[in-house]
Every structure is written in C-alpha cells, then in structure tokens.
Design an enzyme around this catalytic site. Sequence first.
Site, mmCIF file in Angstrom:
data_model
loop_
_atom_site.group_PDB
_atom_site.id
_atom_site.type_symbol
_atom_site.label_atom_id
_atom_site.label_comp_id
_atom_site.label_asym_id
_atom_site.label_seq_id
_atom_site.Cartn_x
_atom_site.Cartn_y
_atom_site.Cartn_z
ATOM 1 N N THR A 202 -2.626 2.522 36.668
ATOM 2 C CA THR A 202 -1.312 3.147 36.822
ATOM 3 C C THR A 202 -0.572 2.518 37.991
ATOM 4 O O THR A 202 -1.160 2.304 39.056
ATOM 5 C CB THR A 202 -1.459 4.663 37.061
ATOM 6 N N LEU B 298 -3.455 7.005 42.663
ATOM 7 C CA LEU B 298 -2.989 6.615 41.343
ATOM 8 C C LEU B 298 -4.126 5.845 40.695
ATOM 9 O O LEU B 298 -4.800 5.054 41.361
ATOM 10 C CB LEU B 298 -1.742 5.714 41.437
ATOM 11 N N ASP B 299 -4.332 6.045 39.401
ATOM 12 C CA ASP B 299 -5.417 5.367 38.701
ATOM 13 C C ASP B 299 -5.282 3.848 38.811
ATOM 14 O O ASP B 299 -4.192 3.313 39.015
ATOM 15 C CB ASP B 299 -5.415 5.749 37.215
ATOM 16 N N TYR B 300 -6.391 3.193 38.625
ATOM 17 C CA TYR B 300 -6.460 1.725 38.663
ATOM 18 C C TYR B 300 -5.399 1.085 37.767
ATOM 19 O O TYR B 300 -4.733 0.127 38.157
ATOM 20 C CB TYR B 300 -7.869 1.292 38.218
ATOM 21 N N LYS C 208 2.703 0.614 44.082
ATOM 22 C CA LYS C 208 1.362 0.138 43.721
ATOM 23 C C LYS C 208 1.382 -0.577 42.374
ATOM 24 O O LYS C 208 1.847 -0.019 41.384
ATOM 25 C CB LYS C 208 0.380 1.308 43.653
#
Length: 243
Positions: free
Chosen positions: A105, A101-103, A67
């Site tokens: 990260t 996963l955070d935006y 990602k």
Amino acid sequence: MERLQKVIAHAGIASRRKAEELILEGKVSVNGSVVKELGVKVGASDKISVNGVPLEREQPVYFLLYKPRGVISSVSDDKGRKVVTDYFTHIEQRIYPVGRLDYDTSGALLLTNDGEFANLLMHPSSEIEKVYVAKIKGIPSKEKLKSLERGIRLEDGKTAPAKVKLMSFDKKAETAIVELIIHEGRNRQVRRMFEAIGHPVLKLKRERYGTLTLHGLNAGEAKELTPHEVKQLRVLAMKKKNK
C-alpha cells in the site's frame, strides 16, 4: 518546564500512561534522585534516567511521507527490505512511523519522535479520517457499497460506519476505483473490507490522513509538518475524547 511523564513520552521511551507507571514504580530519576510522584516538572538542563539509562532528549519533529509500494512501515527489517526510515537518513532524530501502511500500500504516512503525539493519534478513541483510494476486482453493486458504509463483519469484529464513493469503473477490464473513508486502523482493514464483499483490492493508496494530503509530493518524498498542521491533528484526535 514540562511534566516529567510528557518528556519521557516525547523521547519515544513509552506512552505517557506507561511513563507515569514507570515513575510510580521508582524507575525514573531526575538529577540522580528517584522520583515516585506524578506532577514533577523538569527543565532542559535536568538529567533524567529511566531504568538507569540516561534519557536522550530530542526536539520533537513531525514528517509526512508519501510511502511507495514495496516499503515496510518500520525502522528495520530482518529480511533486508527497504523501510520507511530509509528516506530520512539525513534526520538526526530517531523517528518512527505512526501506525503503518501495508507493504503493498502506498500513500500518506506520518513519522515522528514524539511518543505522546503518536499514541494520541493511534488511540482507539481518536477518529481521524483516513481516505483510501482502491482499485478493486469487479464492479461492486450499490448494495455492496452500502454494506461497507454500514459496517462489515470481520473476524475481529464489525467495522465502524464508513464513507464510500464509486469513482469510476471499467466494464471491459472488470475493475473499479472506489474511495473509502474510515477512522479505524486495524491491520489490513481496507483490504479485508473489500475482500468481505467479494471484490479483492488490486492496488491501494492512502490519499489523506486527517487534514494532510499528498499534494506536492511524489512517491518517496516527504515534508516536515508545520506547527499549525501538528496542532490540527492534535485537535482532531482530542475531539472525540472530549465529547
């Protein structure tokens, strides 16, 4: 032949436990007949309905995505931002991310249409290691790194013991690169842990999820997992549960 609740979970309708509740509540039918008992097995030709809606049975698929930053760990976004499933427009199955996963990260993120598998990996009893590499502000002392290893008190409770390694630091830039290995999956956990010791995260990447690494992948690329890789994750997730 597979158990009915397992088939429902595989279709992504609900977890296996929730599927069992739906069966006991009489909300599931097989070939037109309501089923209210657990243990019923079904084959590929059986017609299953949940709450009157026919179940679309798909072959389970499993992917590892690298990602990129600036992508939402979701199947849709009301603000029109890019989501992880945008990288799988060629896939017929309705897949969704396992956890998030955070935006901001980047890194290893699993996607699947196997609801049972996803719930197994995300269950609190699962102790699958997640390896993060963080670029942080400032250079942490040994004592601060030790506090991360022991567990940090956050607003939602103390974190479990972690593994921490100072990989490098830049005195001039006042930054450091730290590897952090955890098995929990709380919201923004890694960022909050570093903030708690006074070293905010500047950049964060998940390098490994269980036995899976990003080796051979560039940001935005994905690979389908082999049956062996899927089995390895199942074994890791069940290890703690079977202790």
